[in-house]
Design a protein around this motif. Structure first.
Motif, PDB file in Angstrom:
ATOM      1  N   LEU A 178       0.831  -1.207   0.000  1.00  0.00           N
ATOM      2  CA  LEU A 178       0.000   0.000   0.000  1.00  0.00           C
ATOM      3  C   LEU A 178       0.862   1.252   0.000  1.00  0.00           C
ATOM      4  O   LEU A 178       0.602   2.207  -0.748  1.00  0.00           O
ATOM      5  N   ALA A 179       1.893   1.271   0.844  1.00  0.00           N
ATOM      6  CA  ALA A 179       2.781   2.438   0.892  1.00  0.00           C
ATOM      7  C   ALA A 179       3.531   2.611  -0.430  1.00  0.00           C
ATOM      8  O   ALA A 179       3.658   3.731  -0.939  1.00  0.00           O
ATOM      9  N   ALA A 180       4.030   1.510  -0.992  1.00  0.00           N
ATOM     10  CA  ALA A 180       4.777   1.611  -2.245  1.00  0.00           C
ATOM     11  C   ALA A 180       3.886   2.053  -3.397  1.00  0.00           C
ATOM     12  O   ALA A 180       4.296   2.876  -4.237  1.00  0.00           O
ATOM     13  N   SER A 181       2.666   1.534  -3.466  1.00  0.00           N
ATOM     14  CA  SER A 181       1.763   1.928  -4.553  1.00  0.00           C
ATOM     15  C   SER A 181       1.407   3.404  -4.461  1.00  0.00           C
ATOM     16  O   SER A 181       1.396   4.112  -5.479  1.00  0.00           O
ATOM     17  N   GLN A 182       1.150   3.902  -3.255  1.00  0.00           N
ATOM     18  CA  GLN A 182       0.841   5.318  -3.096  1.00  0.00           C
ATOM     19  C   GLN A 182       2.058   6.186  -3.394  1.00  0.00           C
ATOM     20  O   GLN A 182       1.924   7.307  -3.897  1.00  0.00           O
ATOM     21  N   PHE A 183       3.241   5.688  -3.122  1.00  0.00           N
ATOM     22  CA  PHE A 183       4.462   6.420  -3.465  1.00  0.00           C
ATOM     23  C   PHE A 183       4.564   6.621  -4.973  1.00  0.00           C
ATOM     24  O   PHE A 183       4.819   7.733  -5.458  1.00  0.00           O
ATOM     25  N   PHE A 184       4.378   5.534  -5.717  1.00  0.00           N
ATOM     26  CA  PHE A 184       4.480   5.638  -7.172  1.00  0.00           C
ATOM     27  C   PHE A 184       3.335   6.465  -7.761  1.00  0.00           C
ATOM     28  O   PHE A 184       3.529   7.210  -8.726  1.00  0.00           O
ATOM     29  N   ILE A 185       2.138   6.346  -7.201  1.00  0.00           N
ATOM     30  CA  ILE A 185       1.014   7.145  -7.690  1.00  0.00           C
ATOM     31  C   ILE A 185       1.288   8.629  -7.493  1.00  0.00           C
ATOM     32  O   ILE A 185       1.053   9.451  -8.384  1.00  0.00           O
ATOM     33  N   GLU A 186       1.818   8.980  -6.315  1.00  0.00           N
ATOM     34  CA  GLU A 186       2.107  10.394  -6.044  1.00  0.00           C
ATOM     35  C   GLU A 186       3.186  10.925  -6.969  1.00  0.00           C
ATOM     36  O   GLU A 186       3.098  12.042  -7.487  1.00  0.00           O
ATOM     37  N   GLN A 187       4.219  10.125  -7.226  1.00  0.00           N
ATOM     38  CA  GLN A 187       5.292  10.573  -8.099  1.00  0.00           C
ATOM     39  C   GLN A 187       4.812  10.724  -9.541  1.00  0.00           C
ATOM     40  O   GLN A 187       5.159  11.695 -10.218  1.00  0.00           O
ATOM     41  N   MET A 188       4.009   9.770 -10.022  1.00  0.00           N
ATOM     42  CA  MET A 188       3.498   9.873 -11.390  1.00  0.00           C
ATOM     43  C   MET A 188       2.519  11.035 -11.538  1.00  0.00           C
ATOM     44  O   MET A 188       2.519  11.744 -12.554  1.00  0.00           O
TER      45      MET A 188
ATOM     46  N   THR B 115       2.524  13.821  -9.812  1.00  0.00           N
ATOM     47  CA  THR B 115       3.312  15.050  -9.807  1.00  0.00           C
ATOM     48  C   THR B 115       3.978  15.285 -11.160  1.00  0.00           C
ATOM     49  O   THR B 115       3.971  16.400 -11.689  1.00  0.00           O
ATOM     50  N   SER B 116       4.521  14.225 -11.747  1.00  0.00           N
ATOM     51  CA  SER B 116       5.180  14.363 -13.045  1.00  0.00           C
ATOM     52  C   SER B 116       4.185  14.728 -14.144  1.00  0.00           C
ATOM     53  O   SER B 116       4.448  15.603 -14.971  1.00  0.00           O
ATOM     54  N   LEU B 117       3.021  14.070 -14.131  1.00  0.00           N
ATOM     55  CA  LEU B 117       2.022  14.360 -15.154  1.00  0.00           C
ATOM     56  C   LEU B 117       1.450  15.755 -14.993  1.00  0.00           C
ATOM     57  O   LEU B 117       1.180  16.441 -15.976  1.00  0.00           O
ATOM     58  N   SER B 118       1.249  16.205 -13.755  1.00  0.00           N
ATOM     59  CA  SER B 118       0.728  17.549 -13.529  1.00  0.00           C
ATOM     60  C   SER B 118       1.702  18.600 -14.026  1.00  0.00           C
ATOM     61  O   SER B 118       1.317  19.597 -14.638  1.00  0.00           O
ATOM     62  N   SER B 119       2.998  18.374 -13.783  1.00  0.00           N
ATOM     63  CA  SER B 119       4.006  19.311 -14.258  1.00  0.00           C
ATOM     64  C   SER B 119       4.048  19.347 -15.769  1.00  0.00           C
ATOM     65  O   SER B 119       4.114  20.412 -16.378  1.00  0.00           O
ATOM     66  N   ALA B 120       3.964  18.153 -16.399  1.00  0.00           N
ATOM     67  CA  ALA B 120       3.978  18.112 -17.863  1.00  0.00           C
ATOM     68  C   ALA B 120       2.729  18.748 -18.448  1.00  0.00           C
ATOM     69  O   ALA B 120       2.783  19.458 -19.456  1.00  0.00           O
ATOM     70  N   GLU B 121       1.564  18.528 -17.822  1.00  0.00           N
ATOM     71  CA  GLU B 121       0.315  19.105 -18.310  1.00  0.00           C
ATOM     72  C   GLU B 121       0.351  20.623 -18.218  1.00  0.00           C
ATOM     73  O   GLU B 121      -0.113  21.331 -19.112  1.00  0.00           O
TER      74      GLU B 121
END
Length: 410
Positions: free
Chosen positions: A370-380, A382-388
């Protein structure tokens, strides 16, 4: 045009460079009582049409939304409904993440030091880990309030990861270092839990360890992906309840077979440092802390309560089991008789211990996944929001540079 965001407040120099003067004279920004218009004298200013993900559109003659509502505003607070998450669910996640099947083998590490030195070491380690968890929660909640993560519509869990926390407090290098350490810890923990679950299931059903371990991990990952945090927390509560019940059964049975809550006489304080890694790994749960903060919506009072309750249960369980196991081994004629199956020597002990081991591994694996999945979701995210944001700004610059009217854009 949906998705276009005015970034004047974020980067005014770039926006001014790309927007022609003929267009900028017709724009009017309104922000509460502050109105900044570029219209010529005697002409009615044209309101800027802003539509951000389904928001209202203001055209000519309509009142434009306030600037703070259009750019960087926090979502409106939710109504006075029930709060998302529960202290019981958060505490169960902490308990399940802390207590693993290795708790039964802790007396093998603490036996050279004795119960009193190892018990003091456990309490000191617990106090240190609780203080660390509370500090992590303080930083996480502060960043959540700063970025206005809480108070939304509750559609999803918005986690601020360890990397983001370190990046905000220590800078870019701190974020990269924290991310590297976290990913290494998560990977090694998942490998250990997968291997242990495969070992237990292989003895129970005869399936090869790699297959059974991978299937067990995949099933829990599917639960998290399909059910989300809410369903996962409820399932984890049930599993944790049965796991604690089995642990109590093992401890009571050990007392019945000669163990007892007493203070063994031997005490070798010089052996305490050797027990530190095992004790800390048994009591640690900090990888789940960002998920707890998001699960309880940044409510510090409930977060602190869940950390205290959730960490006390493993501490008490470990202290009781360590005392019972060391007392039983002291009365045993076999100097190496620290194995739990050797202590109980009953027909049902094998099934109880194996079931406890599987539940302990499962709850620990749920917390790690659960912690690892939320880590990757948050990072992705953030990256997509910056690119958008970059794409939206480039589109705005392209349209304004080519003299397309603002009404046509919107």
């Amino acid at each position: 045009m949906q998705g276009i965001v005015i970034r004047r407040a974020l980067c005014p120099a770039k926006l001014h460079r790309h927007v022609p003067s003929s267009l900028s004279r017709g724009l009017c920004f309104r922000g509460g009582s502050d109105t900044r218009c570029g219209a010529a004298a005697g002409k009615r200013p044209r309101a800027v049409a802003v539509r951000a993900r389904g928001g209202p559109v203001a055209g000519d003659g309509d009142r434009a939304p306030p600037l703070q509502d259009a750019v960087g505003a926090s979502p409106p607070p939710r109504g006075g409904g029930a709060k998302r998450g529960s202290v019981a669910g958060a505490a169960a996640l902490i308990v399940g993440t802390s207590i693993g099947s290795g708790i039964l083998a802790v007396p093998q590490s603490t036996a050279p030091a004795g119960f009193v030195p190892s018990a003091v070491c456990m309490v000191v380690c617990w106090a240190f880990l609780v203080a660390e968890a509370l500090l992590i929660a303080e930083i996480n909640v502060h960043l959540r309030r700063k970025s206005k993560k809480d108070g939304g519509d509750g559609a999803g869990l918005e986690v601020i990861s360890m990397k983001s926390m370190a990046q905000a407090t220590l800078g870019e290098w701190g974020g990269n270092l924290a991310a590297t350490a976290y990913l290494f810890l998560s990977y090694t923990s998942m490998v250990a839990y997968t291997s242990k679950s495969g070992e237990v299931l292989s003895r129970a059903i005869g399936v090869p360890e790699p297959v059974s371990g991978a299937a067990f991990t995949a099933a829990l990952a599917l639960l998290i992906a399909a059910g989300g945090t809410g369903v996962t927390a409820k399932v984890n509560q049930v599993l944790t309840f049965f796991m604690i019940g089995l642990l109590l059964t093992i401890e009571v049975s050990a007392v019945a077979f000669g163990g007892g809550l007493s203070l063994p006489a031997n005490a070798h304080w010089e052996q305490v440092p050797a027990t530190l890694p095992v004790i800390i790994f048994t009591l640690v749960y900090h990888d789940i802390a960002p998920v707890i903060c998001a699960y309880l919506e940044g409510d510090l009072a409930r977060i602190r309560l869940s950390i205290l309750v959730g960490s006390l249960v493993p501490l008490v369980s470990l202290l009781v089991w360590d005392d019972v196991a060391l007392t039983l081994s002291a009365s045993s004629t076999d100097p190496n008789g620290l194995g739990i199956l050797d202590m109980l020597e009953t027909e049902w002990s094998y099934a109880v211990v194996e079931t406890f081991s599987l539940l302990a591994v499962g709850t620990s694996l749920i917390g790690t996944l659960l912690a690892a999945s939320q880590f990757f979701i948050e990072q992705m995210t953030t990256s997509l929001s910056s690119a958008e944001g970059d794409v939206c700004f480039d589109l705005l610059a392209f349209f304004t540079t080519n003299q397309i009217t603002w009404r046509t854009i919107c």
